[in-house]
Design a protein around this motif. Structure first.
Motif, short mmCIF file in Angstrom:
data_model
loop_
_atom_site.label_atom_id
_atom_site.label_comp_id
_atom_site.label_asym_id
_atom_site.label_seq_id
_atom_site.Cartn_x
_atom_site.Cartn_y
_atom_site.Cartn_z
N ILE A 70 0.88 -1.17 0.00
CA ILE A 70 0.00 0.00 0.00
C ILE A 70 0.92 1.21 0.00
CG2 ILE A 70 -1.69 1.36 1.30
CD1 ILE A 70 -2.71 -1.26 2.53
N VAL A 75 -1.88 4.32 -4.56
CA VAL A 75 -3.29 4.56 -4.28
C VAL A 75 -3.78 5.77 -5.07
CG1 VAL A 75 -4.97 5.18 -2.48
CG2 VAL A 75 -3.21 3.46 -2.01
N CYS A 81 -6.75 0.36 -1.57
CA CYS A 81 -6.08 0.52 -0.27
C CYS A 81 -6.75 -0.42 0.72
CB CYS A 81 -6.20 1.97 0.18
SG CYS A 81 -5.32 2.32 1.71
N TRP A 221 -0.81 5.46 5.36
CA TRP A 221 0.63 5.49 5.07
C TRP A 221 1.34 6.61 5.83
CZ3 TRP A 221 -3.08 5.61 1.06
CH2 TRP A 221 -3.46 6.88 0.64
N ASP A 276 -9.80 5.06 4.39
CA ASP A 276 -8.85 4.68 3.35
C ASP A 276 -9.30 3.43 2.61
OD1 ASP A 276 -6.86 6.66 3.35
OD2 ASP A 276 -5.87 5.79 5.08
N ASP A 277 -9.96 2.51 3.30
CA ASP A 277 -10.37 1.25 2.67
C ASP A 277 -11.81 1.30 2.15
OD1 ASP A 277 -11.62 1.30 5.12
OD2 ASP A 277 -10.79 -0.61 5.84
#
Length: 283
Positions: A70, A75, A81, A221, A276-277
């Motif tokens: 990731i 991304v 992600c 990140w 993020d996901d």
């Protein structure tokens, strides 16, 4: 029994230093000749180049299909992600891009490694300071090989708190961010700070230089490596609502202890941040 991840940890430190040297070189040789209109392009090219160095080095060392990745730039280009149970590297090649452009001396390479959705180790190289922060789960946290620990302050009025205003300039969010900062400043605390990089902010918590760092809107990140470093230095990680820390939630409080963390949480004005996901919305 052999340690399955020591080799990966040691190699991550090597790769972070190599990537940091590339960032430093770009800052010294390229930014000085750039006009303001081209700095965004420079940042993008440097981010992409450094991420390729990191991922390429890791694939060469461990095999092209051994691990998942990731990365911020990946991304940005549309890759998912999603954190699975597979061994996964979580990478921010240049954390503090605005600092990088201006020569403000806090720019970091952040590399974390997760297995079974659990963070195993984190490495943050503050490349303009030449400070290598690192930690492995259960083995302590270090800066340039010296052990580090969070501060023992429990009185909020003796604390320094660190935060950022983020990149979203919508008035509604900016108002909430600065309202939160005002309320925390008026507790009162000793001061509010911001280095311009989440990874470095978390390392400052880990060294005891500040008591806490909070932010809504950061990405996995930005904070994955720092999360390991804070925890191994004796600190705590929570959601901004006081619940458990969730790496993908884009909201976090990291602090030297729960007393400080929970006092700050009372003052935070929460606003939405897309996980993020979250599934990518098709145009």
């Amino acid at each position: 029994m052999a340690d399955p991840w020591q080799r990966a940890y040691d190699f991550a430190v090597e790769v972070a230093r190599k990537a940091g040297e590339e960032v430093r070189k770009a800052g010294e040789s390229e930014i000085k000749i750039m006009t303001k209109s081209s700095t965004v392009d420079l940042v993008t090219k440097t981010d992409e180049r450094v991420e390729k160095i990191i991922i390429g080095s890791l694939k060469e060392e461990f095999g092209p299909d051994a691990h998942c990745f990731i990365g911020e730039e990946s991304v940005a280009k549309g890759e998912a992600c999603i954190l699975t149970d597979k061994p996964t590297w979580i990478i921010d090649p240049v954390d503090g891009t605005t600092n990088f452009v201006h020569g403000f001396p806090f720019v970091a390479v952040s590399i974390a490694f997760a297995v079974n959705k659990e963070l195993e180790f984190g490495v943050v190289y503050s490349c303009l300071e030449d400070k290598m922060y690192k930690a492995r789960k259960g083995k302590g946290a270090f800066c340039n090989d010296e052990k580090i620990e969070v501060s023992d302050v429990t009185a909020i009025n003796k604390s320094i708190i660190i935060s950022e205003h983020g990149t979203d300039r919508s008035p509604e969010k900016v108002n909430k961010i600065f309202s939160t900062m005002q309320k925390i400043l008026c507790i009162p605390v000793h001061g509010l700070r911001g280095s311009g990089t989440a990874a470095t902010n978390m390392c400052l918590v880990a060294t005891g230089a500040v008591e806490a760092f909070f932010e809504i809107g950061i990405h996995c990140w930005d904070i994955a490596a720092g999360a390991v470093i804070v925890k191994e230095a004796g600190g705590v990680l929570l959601d901004v609502d006081g619940g458990p820390f969730d790496l993908m939630s884009r909201r976090m409080v990291s602090a030297n202890n729960e007393v400080i963390a929970k006092r700050i949480i009372k003052e935070i004005e929460i606003f939405p941040a897309v996980r993020d996901d979250a599934p990518v919305q098709k145009q």
